[in-house]
Scaffold this motif. Structure first.
Motif, PDB file in Angstrom:
ATOM      1  N   GLU A   1       0.830  -1.197   0.000  1.00 38.75           N
ATOM      2  CA  GLU A   1       0.000   0.000   0.000  1.00 38.75           C
ATOM      3  C   GLU A   1       0.866   1.248   0.000  1.00 38.75           C
ATOM      4  O   GLU A   1       1.969   1.254   0.552  1.00 38.75           O
ATOM      5  CB  GLU A   1      -0.919  -0.004   1.228  1.00 38.75           C
ATOM      6  N   ASN A   2       0.344   2.315  -0.626  1.00 36.46           N
ATOM      7  CA  ASN A   2       1.073   3.577  -0.723  1.00 36.46           C
ATOM      8  C   ASN A   2       2.484   3.314  -1.258  1.00 36.46           C
ATOM      9  O   ASN A   2       3.489   3.601  -0.600  1.00 36.46           O
ATOM     10  CB  ASN A   2       1.127   4.271   0.642  1.00 36.46           C
ATOM     11  N   ALA A   3       2.541   2.764  -2.458  1.00 34.53           N
ATOM     12  CA  ALA A   3       3.814   2.310  -3.020  1.00 34.53           C
ATOM     13  C   ALA A   3       4.848   3.429  -3.127  1.00 34.53           C
ATOM     14  O   ALA A   3       6.053   3.170  -3.033  1.00 34.53           O
ATOM     15  CB  ALA A   3       3.570   1.690  -4.392  1.00 34.53           C
ATOM     16  N   GLU A   4       4.398   4.638  -3.306  1.00 34.60           N
ATOM     17  CA  GLU A   4       5.349   5.756  -3.403  1.00 34.60           C
ATOM     18  C   GLU A   4       6.153   5.928  -2.118  1.00 34.60           C
ATOM     19  O   GLU A   4       7.276   6.449  -2.143  1.00 34.60           O
ATOM     20  CB  GLU A   4       4.618   7.049  -3.739  1.00 34.60           C
ATOM     21  N   ALA A   5       5.606   5.502  -0.989  1.00 27.93           N
ATOM     22  CA  ALA A   5       6.316   5.642   0.283  1.00 27.93           C
ATOM     23  C   ALA A   5       7.600   4.820   0.294  1.00 27.93           C
ATOM     24  O   ALA A   5       8.581   5.190   0.951  1.00 27.93           O
ATOM     25  CB  ALA A   5       5.413   5.220   1.438  1.00 27.93           C
ATOM     26  N   PHE A   6       7.618   3.705  -0.424  1.00 32.46           N
ATOM     27  CA  PHE A   6       8.822   2.880  -0.496  1.00 32.46           C
ATOM     28  C   PHE A   6       9.940   3.636  -1.214  1.00 32.46           C
ATOM     29  O   PHE A   6      11.105   3.555  -0.823  1.00 32.46           O
ATOM     30  CB  PHE A   6       8.521   1.564  -1.211  1.00 32.46           C
ATOM     31  N   LEU A   7       9.569   4.378  -2.245  1.00 30.69           N
ATOM     32  CA  LEU A   7      10.561   5.167  -2.973  1.00 30.69           C
ATOM     33  C   LEU A   7      11.025   6.352  -2.131  1.00 30.69           C
ATOM     34  O   LEU A   7      12.203   6.718  -2.155  1.00 30.69           O
ATOM     35  CB  LEU A   7       9.971   5.654  -4.298  1.00 30.69           C
ATOM     36  N   ALA A   8      10.095   6.935  -1.384  1.00 28.31           N
ATOM     37  CA  ALA A   8      10.458   8.070  -0.531  1.00 28.31           C
ATOM     38  C   ALA A   8      11.474   7.675   0.529  1.00 28.31           C
ATOM     39  O   ALA A   8      12.241   8.514   1.019  1.00 28.31           O
ATOM     40  CB  ALA A   8       9.208   8.650   0.132  1.00 28.31           C
ATOM     41  N   GLN A   9      11.508   6.392   0.879  1.00 24.87           N
ATOM     42  CA  GLN A   9      12.458   5.892   1.875  1.00 24.87           C
ATOM     43  C   GLN A   9      13.734   5.341   1.225  1.00 24.87           C
ATOM     44  O   GLN A   9      14.547   4.698   1.888  1.00 24.87           O
ATOM     45  CB  GLN A   9      11.806   4.809   2.722  1.00 24.87           C
ATOM     46  N   GLY A  10      13.896   5.593  -0.067  1.00 22.05           N
ATOM     47  CA  GLY A  10      15.115   5.174  -0.752  1.00 22.05           C
ATOM     48  C   GLY A  10      15.207   3.692  -1.028  1.00 22.05           C
ATOM     49  O   GLY A  10      16.315   3.143  -1.143  1.00 22.05           O
ATOM     50  N   LEU A  11      14.071   3.025  -1.160  1.00 24.03           N
ATOM     51  CA  LEU A  11      14.056   1.582  -1.371  1.00 24.03           C
ATOM     52  C   LEU A  11      13.913   1.202  -2.844  1.00 24.03           C
ATOM     53  O   LEU A  11      13.435   0.110  -3.175  1.00 24.03           O
ATOM     54  CB  LEU A  11      12.922   0.954  -0.560  1.00 24.03           C
TER      55      LEU A  11
ATOM     56  N   LEU B   1      13.075  -2.913  -6.919  1.00 27.60           N
ATOM     57  CA  LEU B   1      13.424  -3.555  -8.194  1.00 27.60           C
ATOM     58  C   LEU B   1      13.745  -5.031  -7.968  1.00 27.60           C
ATOM     59  O   LEU B   1      13.307  -5.896  -8.744  1.00 27.60           O
ATOM     60  CB  LEU B   1      14.618  -2.841  -8.824  1.00 27.60           C
ATOM     61  N   HIS B   2      14.493  -5.304  -6.919  1.00 29.15           N
ATOM     62  CA  HIS B   2      14.834  -6.693  -6.587  1.00 29.15           C
ATOM     63  C   HIS B   2      13.573  -7.487  -6.284  1.00 29.15           C
ATOM     64  O   HIS B   2      13.422  -8.646  -6.724  1.00 29.15           O
ATOM     65  CB  HIS B   2      15.785  -6.707  -5.385  1.00 29.15           C
ATOM     66  N   LEU B   3      12.647  -6.875  -5.561  1.00 27.65           N
ATOM     67  CA  LEU B   3      11.384  -7.538  -5.236  1.00 27.65           C
ATOM     68  C   LEU B   3      10.600  -7.839  -6.505  1.00 27.65           C
ATOM     69  O   LEU B   3      10.047  -8.932  -6.670  1.00 27.65           O
ATOM     70  CB  LEU B   3      10.563  -6.653  -4.294  1.00 27.65           C
ATOM     71  N   TYR B   4      10.547  -6.877  -7.408  1.00 27.81           N
ATOM     72  CA  TYR B   4       9.833  -7.062  -8.678  1.00 27.81           C
ATOM     73  C   TYR B   4      10.424  -8.244  -9.441  1.00 27.81           C
ATOM     74  O   TYR B   4       9.700  -9.128  -9.916  1.00 27.81           O
ATOM     75  CB  TYR B   4       9.931  -5.788  -9.507  1.00 27.81           C
ATOM     76  N   ASN B   5      11.751  -8.273  -9.570  1.00 27.25           N
ATOM     77  CA  ASN B   5      12.409  -9.320 -10.350  1.00 27.25           C
ATOM     78  C   ASN B   5      12.219 -10.698  -9.721  1.00 27.25           C
ATOM     79  O   ASN B   5      11.945 -11.683 -10.430  1.00 27.25           O
ATOM     80  CB  ASN B   5      13.898  -9.004 -10.498  1.00 27.25           C
ATOM     81  N   LEU B   6      12.357 -10.771  -8.399  1.00 27.04           N
ATOM     82  CA  LEU B   6      12.177 -12.057  -7.728  1.00 27.04           C
ATOM     83  C   LEU B   6      10.726 -12.542  -7.820  1.00 27.04           C
ATOM     84  O   LEU B   6      10.472 -13.738  -8.006  1.00 27.04           O
ATOM     85  CB  LEU B   6      12.585 -11.947  -6.255  1.00 27.04           C
ATOM     86  N   ALA B   7       9.789 -11.609  -7.685  1.00 27.86           N
ATOM     87  CA  ALA B   7       8.373 -11.977  -7.782  1.00 27.86           C
ATOM     88  C   ALA B   7       8.058 -12.525  -9.167  1.00 27.86           C
ATOM     89  O   ALA B   7       7.313 -13.501  -9.316  1.00 27.86           O
ATOM     90  CB  ALA B   7       7.495 -10.770  -7.471  1.00 27.86           C
TER      91      ALA B   7
ATOM     92  N   ALA C   1      14.448   7.453  -9.788  1.00 27.16           N
ATOM     93  CA  ALA C   1      15.597   7.717 -10.659  1.00 27.16           C
ATOM     94  C   ALA C   1      16.197   6.417 -11.190  1.00 27.16           C
ATOM     95  O   ALA C   1      17.114   6.450 -12.023  1.00 27.16           O
ATOM     96  CB  ALA C   1      16.662   8.502  -9.897  1.00 27.16           C
ATOM     97  N   LEU C   2      15.684   5.292 -10.727  1.00 28.18           N
ATOM     98  CA  LEU C   2      16.202   3.993 -11.145  1.00 28.18           C
ATOM     99  C   LEU C   2      15.475   3.581 -12.435  1.00 28.18           C
ATOM    100  O   LEU C   2      14.310   3.191 -12.400  1.00 28.18           O
ATOM    101  CB  LEU C   2      15.975   2.970 -10.035  1.00 28.18           C
ATOM    102  N   LYS C   3      16.170   3.664 -13.547  1.00 35.89           N
ATOM    103  CA  LYS C   3      15.519   3.467 -14.846  1.00 35.89           C
ATOM    104  C   LYS C   3      14.934   2.071 -15.004  1.00 35.89           C
ATOM    105  O   LYS C   3      13.846   1.906 -15.581  1.00 35.89           O
ATOM    106  CB  LYS C   3      16.509   3.761 -15.974  1.00 35.89           C
TER     107      LYS C   3
END
Length: 223
Positions: free
Chosen positions: A93-103, A108-114, A135-137
């Motif tokens: 939930e609130n996926a943008e919060a993960f980016l705001a915390q520098g994750l 990306l690792h989670l996406y690839n493993l999933a 900023a992570l392309k």
């Protein structure tokens, strides 16, 4: 409940004994939930403003799939490998919060493993992934390919159904003239419905009165 008030919305069970009402404003998002696990990729994003019902629908998804709720702290502590362990599906939930915390890298690792493991991830946000600004392309390109289902602001019919249901949950009845009065004056969100119904119920109980337009007017004037 006034007998002339009739609705054809499809109730969907969720947590806390509530029902999620399917309407044109949220039908696209519900369809993606129902399609699980037959998604074209590992991620589907539900986009909606605060109070529009995305958290409620996430709980419906959790109830249907056994998905694990993953918060920022969970990803920080357990990393992608840990949160995916024994998971059939995930909810962020609130996926943008993960980016705001520098994750960004961990996301990306989670996406690839999933994707490798066949685990699906339901994300919710107030804006579509194209506007998240990572900023992570590699992450940006992957998220931009994810299906996005928007929940629109509820219309009068859905708001009315929610009001009637939440009054009924409290074993209270309400007449059509009261509903019309409320709809013309209330904030148009699911959250506003819950807050307003609670305030009306508390005032009616305190004054030992039926729910009428004068009583509802008092609630609005007290805001």
């Amino acid at each position: 409940m006034a007998k002339q008030i009739a609705f054809t919305f499809d109730p969907r069970p969720a947590l806390g004994g509530d029902d999620f009402l399917v309407a044109p404003s949220n039908a696209a998002a519900v369809q993606w939930v129902d399609r699980w696990p037959d998604w074209p990729g590992p991620v589907v994003v539900i986009v909606a403003p605060m109070g529009a019902g995305k958290t409620h629908l996430a709980h419906v998804f959790q109830a249907q799939t056994g998905a694990h709720m993953v918060g920022v702290d969970d990803l920080v502590q357990h990393r992608a490998d840990g949160v995916l362990k024994n998971a059939t599906a995930l909810i962020l939930e609130n996926a943008e919060a993960f980016l705001a915390q520098g994750l960004d890298e961990e996301l990306l690792h989670l996406y690839n493993l999933a994707k490798e493991d066949g685990v699906k991830i339901l994300m919710t946000a107030e804006r579509p992934p194209a506007r998240w600004g990572t900023a992570l392309k590699d992450l940006s390109s992957r998220l931009k390919t994810a299906p996005v289902a928007e929940i629109e602001a509820p219309d009068d019919a859905l708001l009315t159904a929610l009001i009637v249901k939440q009054f009924a949950d409290r074993q209270l009845s309400v007449e059509q003239d009261v509903l019309t009065y409320m709809l013309a004056r209330m904030d148009r969100s699911f959250a506003a419905v819950r807050t307003l119904i609670q305030a009306i119920d508390e005032r009616a109980l305190a004054q030992k009165r039926a729910i009428t337009i004068p009583l509802v007017r008092q609630v609005f004037e007290a805001e």
